[in-house]
Enzyme design. Sequence first.
Site, PDB file in Angstrom:
ATOM      1  N   ARG A  98       0.734  -4.890  -5.178  1.00  0.00           N
ATOM      2  CA  ARG A  98       0.823  -6.015  -4.249  1.00  0.00           C
ATOM      3  C   ARG A  98       1.024  -7.263  -5.102  1.00  0.00           C
ATOM      4  O   ARG A  98       0.368  -7.423  -6.126  1.00  0.00           O
ATOM      5  CB  ARG A  98      -0.464  -6.144  -3.436  1.00  0.00           C
ATOM      6  CG  ARG A  98      -0.766  -4.920  -2.585  1.00  0.00           C
ATOM      7  CD  ARG A  98      -1.882  -5.233  -1.618  1.00  0.00           C
ATOM      8  NE  ARG A  98      -2.417  -4.028  -0.989  1.00  0.00           N
ATOM      9  CZ  ARG A  98      -1.898  -3.448   0.090  1.00  0.00           C
ATOM     10  NH1 ARG A  98      -0.815  -3.952   0.660  1.00  0.00           N
ATOM     11  NH2 ARG A  98      -2.458  -2.382   0.610  1.00  0.00           N
TER      12      ARG A  98
ATOM     13  N   ASP B 118       2.470  -0.901  11.456  1.00  0.00           N
ATOM     14  CA  ASP B 118       2.354  -2.283  11.957  1.00  0.00           C
ATOM     15  C   ASP B 118       3.626  -3.101  11.745  1.00  0.00           C
ATOM     16  O   ASP B 118       3.587  -4.324  11.770  1.00  0.00           O
ATOM     17  CB  ASP B 118       1.171  -2.990  11.268  1.00  0.00           C
ATOM     18  CG  ASP B 118       1.331  -3.054   9.753  1.00  0.00           C
ATOM     19  OD1 ASP B 118       2.211  -2.360   9.209  1.00  0.00           O
ATOM     20  OD2 ASP B 118       0.571  -3.798   9.113  1.00  0.00           O
TER      21      ASP B 118
ATOM     22  N   GLY C  73      -5.604   0.475   9.180  1.00  0.00           N
ATOM     23  CA  GLY C  73      -4.597  -0.086  10.094  1.00  0.00           C
ATOM     24  C   GLY C  73      -4.430  -1.573   9.883  1.00  0.00           C
ATOM     25  O   GLY C  73      -3.668  -2.219  10.576  1.00  0.00           O
ATOM     26  N   ARG C  74      -5.212  -2.123   8.953  1.00  0.00           N
ATOM     27  CA  ARG C  74      -5.229  -3.571   8.685  1.00  0.00           C
ATOM     28  C   ARG C  74      -5.555  -4.310   9.979  1.00  0.00           C
ATOM     29  O   ARG C  74      -6.688  -4.351  10.355  1.00  0.00           O
ATOM     30  CB  ARG C  74      -3.914  -4.008   8.057  1.00  0.00           C
ATOM     31  CG  ARG C  74      -4.104  -5.179   7.145  1.00  0.00           C
ATOM     32  CD  ARG C  74      -2.986  -5.398   6.180  1.00  0.00           C
ATOM     33  NE  ARG C  74      -1.699  -4.925   6.654  1.00  0.00           N
ATOM     34  CZ  ARG C  74      -0.559  -5.310   6.136  1.00  0.00           C
ATOM     35  NH1 ARG C  74      -0.548  -6.180   5.161  1.00  0.00           N
ATOM     36  NH2 ARG C  74       0.583  -4.825   6.568  1.00  0.00           N
TER      37      ARG C  74
ATOM     38  N   GLY D 123       0.850  -1.203   0.000  1.00  0.00           N
ATOM     39  CA  GLY D 123       0.000   0.000   0.000  1.00  0.00           C
ATOM     40  C   GLY D 123       0.879   1.243   0.000  1.00  0.00           C
ATOM     41  O   GLY D 123       1.841   1.327   0.747  1.00  0.00           O
TER      42      GLY D 123
ATOM     43  N   GLY E 100       6.003  -2.419   3.553  1.00  0.00           N
ATOM     44  CA  GLY E 100       5.667  -2.979   4.868  1.00  0.00           C
ATOM     45  C   GLY E 100       6.165  -4.409   5.009  1.00  0.00           C
ATOM     46  O   GLY E 100       7.064  -4.849   4.267  1.00  0.00           O
ATOM     47  N   ASP E 101       5.550  -5.132   5.937  1.00  0.00           N
ATOM     48  CA  ASP E 101       5.964  -6.509   6.237  1.00  0.00           C
ATOM     49  C   ASP E 101       6.024  -7.428   5.023  1.00  0.00           C
ATOM     50  O   ASP E 101       6.951  -8.219   4.880  1.00  0.00           O
ATOM     51  CB  ASP E 101       4.970  -7.127   7.230  1.00  0.00           C
ATOM     52  CG  ASP E 101       5.362  -6.770   8.646  1.00  0.00           C
ATOM     53  OD1 ASP E 101       6.531  -6.444   8.856  1.00  0.00           O
ATOM     54  OD2 ASP E 101       4.476  -6.820   9.514  1.00  0.00           O
TER      55      ASP E 101
ATOM     56  N   THR F 144       4.469   2.557   5.396  1.00  0.00           N
ATOM     57  CA  THR F 144       3.059   2.146   5.403  1.00  0.00           C
ATOM     58  C   THR F 144       2.328   3.016   6.415  1.00  0.00           C
ATOM     59  O   THR F 144       2.907   3.349   7.458  1.00  0.00           O
ATOM     60  CB  THR F 144       2.863   0.655   5.774  1.00  0.00           C
ATOM     61  OG1 THR F 144       1.495   0.439   6.125  1.00  0.00           O
ATOM     62  CG2 THR F 144       3.720   0.219   6.948  1.00  0.00           C
ATOM     63  N   ILE F 145       1.077   3.349   6.122  1.00  0.00           N
ATOM     64  CA  ILE F 145       0.350   4.203   7.086  1.00  0.00           C
ATOM     65  C   ILE F 145      -0.015   3.427   8.349  1.00  0.00           C
ATOM     66  O   ILE F 145      -0.324   4.006   9.374  1.00  0.00           O
ATOM     67  CB  ILE F 145      -0.935   4.817   6.472  1.00  0.00           C
ATOM     68  CG1 ILE F 145      -1.963   3.744   6.108  1.00  0.00           C
ATOM     69  CG2 ILE F 145      -0.606   5.704   5.284  1.00  0.00           C
ATOM     70  CD1 ILE F 145      -3.371   4.310   5.914  1.00  0.00           C
ATOM     71  N   ASP F 146       0.006   2.089   8.289  1.00  0.00           N
ATOM     72  CA  ASP F 146      -0.526   1.275   9.384  1.00  0.00           C
ATOM     73  C   ASP F 146       0.317   1.279  10.661  1.00  0.00           C
ATOM     74  O   ASP F 146      -0.179   0.931  11.724  1.00  0.00           O
ATOM     75  CB  ASP F 146      -0.689  -0.186   8.934  1.00  0.00           C
ATOM     76  CG  ASP F 146      -1.673  -0.333   7.793  1.00  0.00           C
ATOM     77  OD1 ASP F 146      -2.493   0.575   7.602  1.00  0.00           O
ATOM     78  OD2 ASP F 146      -1.617  -1.354   7.088  1.00  0.00           O
TER      79      ASP F 146
ATOM     80  N   ARG G 168      13.542   9.970  -2.997  1.00  0.00           N
ATOM     81  CA  ARG G 168      14.457  11.088  -3.267  1.00  0.00           C
ATOM     82  C   ARG G 168      15.737  10.948  -2.447  1.00  0.00           C
ATOM     83  O   ARG G 168      16.851  11.111  -2.966  1.00  0.00           O
ATOM     84  CB  ARG G 168      13.730  12.391  -2.914  1.00  0.00           C
ATOM     85  CG  ARG G 168      14.572  13.645  -2.994  1.00  0.00           C
ATOM     86  CD  ARG G 168      13.722  14.828  -2.492  1.00  0.00           C
ATOM     87  NE  ARG G 168      14.405  16.094  -2.681  1.00  0.00           N
ATOM     88  CZ  ARG G 168      15.245  16.626  -1.810  1.00  0.00           C
ATOM     89  NH1 ARG G 168      15.534  15.983  -0.689  1.00  0.00           N
ATOM     90  NH2 ARG G 168      15.813  17.795  -2.048  1.00  0.00           N
ATOM     91  N   ALA G 169      15.562  10.615  -1.159  1.00  0.00           N
ATOM     92  CA  ALA G 169      16.731  10.512  -0.273  1.00  0.00           C
ATOM     93  C   ALA G 169      17.635   9.359  -0.702  1.00  0.00           C
ATOM     94  O   ALA G 169      18.866   9.503  -0.742  1.00  0.00           O
ATOM     95  CB  ALA G 169      16.270  10.323   1.169  1.00  0.00           C
ATOM     96  N   VAL G 170      17.023   8.220  -1.047  1.00  0.00           N
ATOM     97  CA  VAL G 170      17.819   7.047  -1.457  1.00  0.00           C
ATOM     98  C   VAL G 170      18.600   7.390  -2.722  1.00  0.00           C
ATOM     99  O   VAL G 170      19.821   7.169  -2.803  1.00  0.00           O
ATOM    100  CB  VAL G 170      16.904   5.815  -1.705  1.00  0.00           C
ATOM    101  CG1 VAL G 170      17.703   4.655  -2.286  1.00  0.00           C
ATOM    102  CG2 VAL G 170      16.192   5.394  -0.422  1.00  0.00           C
TER     103      VAL G 170
HETATM  104  O1  F6P Z   1      -1.492  -1.393   4.326  1.00  0.00           O
HETATM  105  C1  F6P Z   1      -2.070  -0.149   4.090  1.00  0.00           C
HETATM  106  C2  F6P Z   1      -3.548  -0.285   3.910  1.00  0.00           C
HETATM  107  O2  F6P Z   1      -4.044   1.002   3.615  1.00  0.00           O
HETATM  108  C3  F6P Z   1      -4.319  -0.917   5.071  1.00  0.00           C
HETATM  109  O3  F6P Z   1      -4.570   0.006   6.089  1.00  0.00           O
HETATM  110  C4  F6P Z   1      -5.561  -1.403   4.382  1.00  0.00           C
HETATM  111  O4  F6P Z   1      -6.154  -2.470   5.091  1.00  0.00           O
HETATM  112  C5  F6P Z   1      -5.031  -1.856   3.046  1.00  0.00           C
HETATM  113  O5  F6P Z   1      -3.847  -1.122   2.822  1.00  0.00           O
HETATM  114  C6  F6P Z   1      -5.965  -1.628   1.868  1.00  0.00           C
HETATM  115  O6  F6P Z   1      -5.308  -2.034   0.717  1.00  0.00           O
HETATM  116  P1  F6P Z   1      -5.833  -1.845  -0.770  1.00  0.00           P
HETATM  117  O7  F6P Z   1      -5.823  -0.375  -1.080  1.00  0.00           O
HETATM  118  O8  F6P Z   1      -4.862  -2.619  -1.606  1.00  0.00           O
HETATM  119  O9  F6P Z   1      -7.210  -2.412  -0.804  1.00  0.00           O
END
Ligand code: F6P
Length: 320
Positions: free
Chosen positions: A73, A130, A171-172, A12, A103-104, A126-128, A22-24
């Site tokens: 993804r 997590d 936040g997943r 995401g 992210g993960d 990632t905004i989450d 940019r920094a990289v």
């Molecule tokens: O991992 C970031 C995120 O925005 C989660 O908060 C959310 O559950 C998911 O991605 C939604 O993903 P997509 O936009 O691929 O449906």
Amino acid sequence: MIRRIAVLTSGGDAPGMNACLRAVIRAGLFHGISMYVIYEGLRGLVEGKIEQVDKDFTQDIINRGGTIIRSARLPEFKDPKIVKRAANILQDFEIDALVGIGGDGTFRGLNDLSKYGIKVVGIPGTIDNDVGSTEQTIGFSTALNTICSCIDKLKDTCGSHQRCSLIEVMGRHCGDLAMYAALAEGAEGVICVEHPLKEDQLFRKLRKMKAQNKSHAIIVVSENLLDINELAKKIEEETGFDTRTEVLGRLQRGGSPSAEDRILAARMGARSIDIVLDKDSGSRIIGMRGGQIVDLPIEEAVEMKHEHTHGLRQLIDMLQ
Ligand code: F6P
């Protein structure tokens, strides 16, 4: 000898990914390295969407939301054949190291790639919030500010109609966005994995607020937990509070990154090049701990679980 480094954004998108890119790129060019971008994340890597870039490529992107090299993804990246194909493509382009911002899921993919002898560095974006190996991810601060500005606006209209507002945030499976937003907004309630719904307690509180003629009630709810429309109906029946629901959705992922995210992105991005150039360090994941930028071996980092801030739950409860 490191001559060519590639960078990608995956999973995401998150505000601050461009500032990090940019920094990289600029840190790499500063050290005389040829810099490459891979479009569309790990999927683009498998498809060979790789291009050399110069400093001009990073002009005027520090304040832009999203990711200019796009993201995707690719759950299939677990398949060893696909990982091997990606490794072969990097070898064909003579890429010596890969920096991945995500992210993960992205980090697991990078870890698999590292088994083919490619040096990889992961940067949490990632905004989450997590990711286990860092206290803060790039994008979290901006998304939190976006949520707060939406709730501020909702308070105006809720207060005008004496309503209760249920606001679903992203936040997943991590409650950080919900909990920090609840704290920052002085919300009457928060429902997330780390702070589960206790219906009786919530209804009692809302009944009391209604009896005291309070102007509004704000409840922040994490996504993937419950149906907020069902809960809204129940609140109306049980407490008499006129209730509305809002799903903030992908609005939370957009917008210009906060200064905090841009600075985190700059620090982490520059660190990624230091790691690549350090011949004694293997593949690593970058994080932030106690205000310091740190890095950990990738195999260790991908096993870590995100822990929410100590005492946060108690603080929210005490101030409600
Ligand atoms: O991992 C970031 C995120 O925005 C989660 O908060 C959310 O559950 C998911 O991605 C939604 O993903 P997509 O936009 O691929 O449906």
